[in-house]
Design a protein around this motif. Sequence first.
Motif, PDB file in Angstrom:
ATOM      1  N   ASN A  87       0.828  -1.209   0.000  1.00 42.26           N
ATOM      2  CA  ASN A  87       0.000   0.000   0.000  1.00 42.26           C
ATOM      3  C   ASN A  87       0.864   1.261   0.000  1.00 42.26           C
ATOM      4  O   ASN A  87       0.578   2.230  -0.706  1.00 42.26           O
ATOM      5  N   THR A  88       1.913   1.250   0.798  1.00 44.15           N
ATOM      6  CA  THR A  88       2.822   2.396   0.852  1.00 44.15           C
ATOM      7  C   THR A  88       3.570   2.565  -0.463  1.00 44.15           C
ATOM      8  O   THR A  88       3.742   3.679  -0.955  1.00 44.15           O
ATOM      9  N   LYS A  89       4.004   1.442  -1.040  1.00 49.33           N
ATOM     10  CA  LYS A  89       4.699   1.514  -2.327  1.00 49.33           C
ATOM     11  C   LYS A  89       3.786   2.106  -3.393  1.00 49.33           C
ATOM     12  O   LYS A  89       4.199   2.969  -4.169  1.00 49.33           O
ATOM     13  N   GLY A  90       2.539   1.659  -3.428  1.00 51.45           N
ATOM     14  CA  GLY A  90       1.591   2.189  -4.399  1.00 51.45           C
ATOM     15  C   GLY A  90       1.349   3.677  -4.219  1.00 51.45           C
ATOM     16  O   GLY A  90       1.279   4.437  -5.192  1.00 51.45           O
ATOM     17  N   ALA A  91       1.230   4.114  -2.951  1.00 48.80           N
ATOM     18  CA  ALA A  91       1.021   5.536  -2.671  1.00 48.80           C
ATOM     19  C   ALA A  91       2.208   6.367  -3.133  1.00 48.80           C
ATOM     20  O   ALA A  91       2.042   7.462  -3.691  1.00 48.80           O
ATOM     21  N   LEU A  92       3.417   5.866  -2.930  1.00 53.00           N
ATOM     22  CA  LEU A  92       4.621   6.596  -3.338  1.00 53.00           C
ATOM     23  C   LEU A  92       4.747   6.666  -4.862  1.00 53.00           C
ATOM     24  O   LEU A  92       5.103   7.718  -5.411  1.00 53.00           O
ATOM     25  N   ILE A  93       4.475   5.558  -5.545  1.00 55.52           N
ATOM     26  CA  ILE A  93       4.550   5.563  -7.016  1.00 55.52           C
ATOM     27  C   ILE A  93       3.581   6.600  -7.585  1.00 55.52           C
ATOM     28  O   ILE A  93       3.933   7.375  -8.483  1.00 55.52           O
ATOM     29  N   LEU A  94       2.372   6.635  -7.048  1.00 53.86           N
ATOM     30  CA  LEU A  94       1.354   7.565  -7.543  1.00 53.86           C
ATOM     31  C   LEU A  94       1.713   9.016  -7.248  1.00 53.86           C
ATOM     32  O   LEU A  94       1.701   9.872  -8.138  1.00 53.86           O
ATOM     33  N   THR A  95       2.020   9.312  -6.000  1.00 58.20           N
ATOM     34  CA  THR A  95       2.194  10.712  -5.605  1.00 58.20           C
ATOM     35  C   THR A  95       3.547  11.280  -6.026  1.00 58.20           C
ATOM     36  O   THR A  95       3.657  12.473  -6.302  1.00 58.20           O
ATOM     37  N   ALA A  96       4.571  10.439  -6.071  1.00 53.56           N
ATOM     38  CA  ALA A  96       5.887  10.923  -6.504  1.00 53.56           C
ATOM     39  C   ALA A  96       6.041  10.866  -8.017  1.00 53.56           C
ATOM     40  O   ALA A  96       6.899  11.542  -8.580  1.00 53.56           O
ATOM     41  N   GLY A  97       5.188  10.074  -8.680  1.00 52.33           N
ATOM     42  CA  GLY A  97       5.342   9.854 -10.110  1.00 52.33           C
ATOM     43  C   GLY A  97       4.531  10.777 -10.995  1.00 52.33           C
ATOM     44  O   GLY A  97       4.680  10.740 -12.223  1.00 52.33           O
ATOM     45  N   ILE A  98       3.657  11.613 -10.410  1.00 47.76           N
ATOM     46  CA  ILE A  98       2.808  12.494 -11.217  1.00 47.76           C
ATOM     47  C   ILE A  98       2.870  13.913 -10.651  1.00 47.76           C
ATOM     48  O   ILE A  98       2.600  14.134  -9.470  1.00 47.76           O
ATOM     49  N   SER A  99       3.218  14.863 -11.499  1.00 49.78           N
ATOM     50  CA  SER A  99       3.366  16.265 -11.076  1.00 49.78           C
ATOM     51  C   SER A  99       2.056  17.022 -11.200  1.00 49.78           C
ATOM     52  O   SER A  99       1.212  16.720 -12.044  1.00 49.78           O
ATOM     53  N   SER A 100       1.914  18.048 -10.372  1.00 55.02           N
ATOM     54  CA  SER A 100       0.737  18.921 -10.417  1.00 55.02           C
ATOM     55  C   SER A 100       0.928  19.957 -11.526  1.00 55.02           C
ATOM     56  O   SER A 100       1.143  21.147 -11.270  1.00 55.02           O
ATOM     57  N   VAL A 101       0.837  19.496 -12.772  1.00 49.92           N
ATOM     58  CA  VAL A 101       1.133  20.342 -13.929  1.00 49.92           C
ATOM     59  C   VAL A 101       0.120  21.467 -14.082  1.00 49.92           C
ATOM     60  O   VAL A 101       0.477  22.618 -14.312  1.00 49.92           O
ATOM     61  N   SER A 102      -1.161  21.133 -13.938  1.00 49.45           N
ATOM     62  CA  SER A 102      -2.174  22.148 -14.208  1.00 49.45           C
ATOM     63  C   SER A 102      -2.302  23.148 -13.066  1.00 49.45           C
ATOM     64  O   SER A 102      -2.149  24.361 -13.266  1.00 49.45           O
TER      65      SER A 102
END
Length: 303
Positions: A87-102
């Motif tokens: 669960n922690t690994k999934g949370a890190l991949i998602l939140t660290a892997g996608i930038s707040s571009v808009s």
Amino acid sequence: MINLLLLFICLAIGVFLRRLKGFSEDASTVLNTIIIYVCLPAITLLNTTEIHFSSNLLLPILMPYIIYVGSFIFFNLVAPLINIDSNTKGALILTAGISSVSFVGFPIFEVIFGKEGLQNGILMSQAGSFVVCGTLGIFTASYYSSADFSMKNVALNIFKFPPFLAFCVALSLNISNWHFPLWSQQVLDKIGSPFSFLALLSIGLQINFQRSQLDLKALFYGLFYKLLLAPLLIFTIYILILGEYSPLGKLCVIGATLGSMNTATIIAITYKLNPNLATQMVSISIPLSLLNVAIWYGLMLYF
């Protein structure tokens, strides 16, 4: 920079409401449901149908995909070393892997690179980070939240996710060159417009910086990738290897320096991927990324 001011105000309101006696403890769950089932599909339909794809604009489109793949590889490599659960690994991949571009990126792009920078930022967001979030992000969330993993279950979760269904419809309309009439565009815009406020309010409601709730090790590695390795990866590929010294190449590096995407955080929370860590990633990485932008932009002045 009104978006950045709004960001801090919304997070602060959420934190304040959390402390009010009698305020519903499941308020964030209700808000997330509205975001996932109403706001995000409307935004997806409105924007994806209007994307104009062009081969010379592949750099900003591909940047979010490169960062996400890098995040997936990095956290799968370090997970055994720092002893984190799925669960922690999934949370890190998602939140660290996608930038707040808009939300964070657009005002920064416009200030640094002008109107053209904003236009390229929109493409980076709609054809890049938003698509990554709605496809690879949902796959990741489904994979790491499922105790009984199967490709069938993952596929069902993806295709039951309203924003992804909206993306498929919008992409089909885009390919067929069909556009929503003006009146329906206005309706979709009104339905989707509360998204940023509700998403940040929901995140604020779940912020908890009590020491007992902080996973400092996981948070450190998440911020390390998001704020250092991600921009370094894009800088190495785009500037050093491809020699893309143009404003477009530099814009891609700046896009990689931004904090975590609030939509990715909402998805992590919805799939119960370490919600505390997910909210801490977005609420810490975004303020720090403002300093990060200044540092990386100063570095690129020498190229």
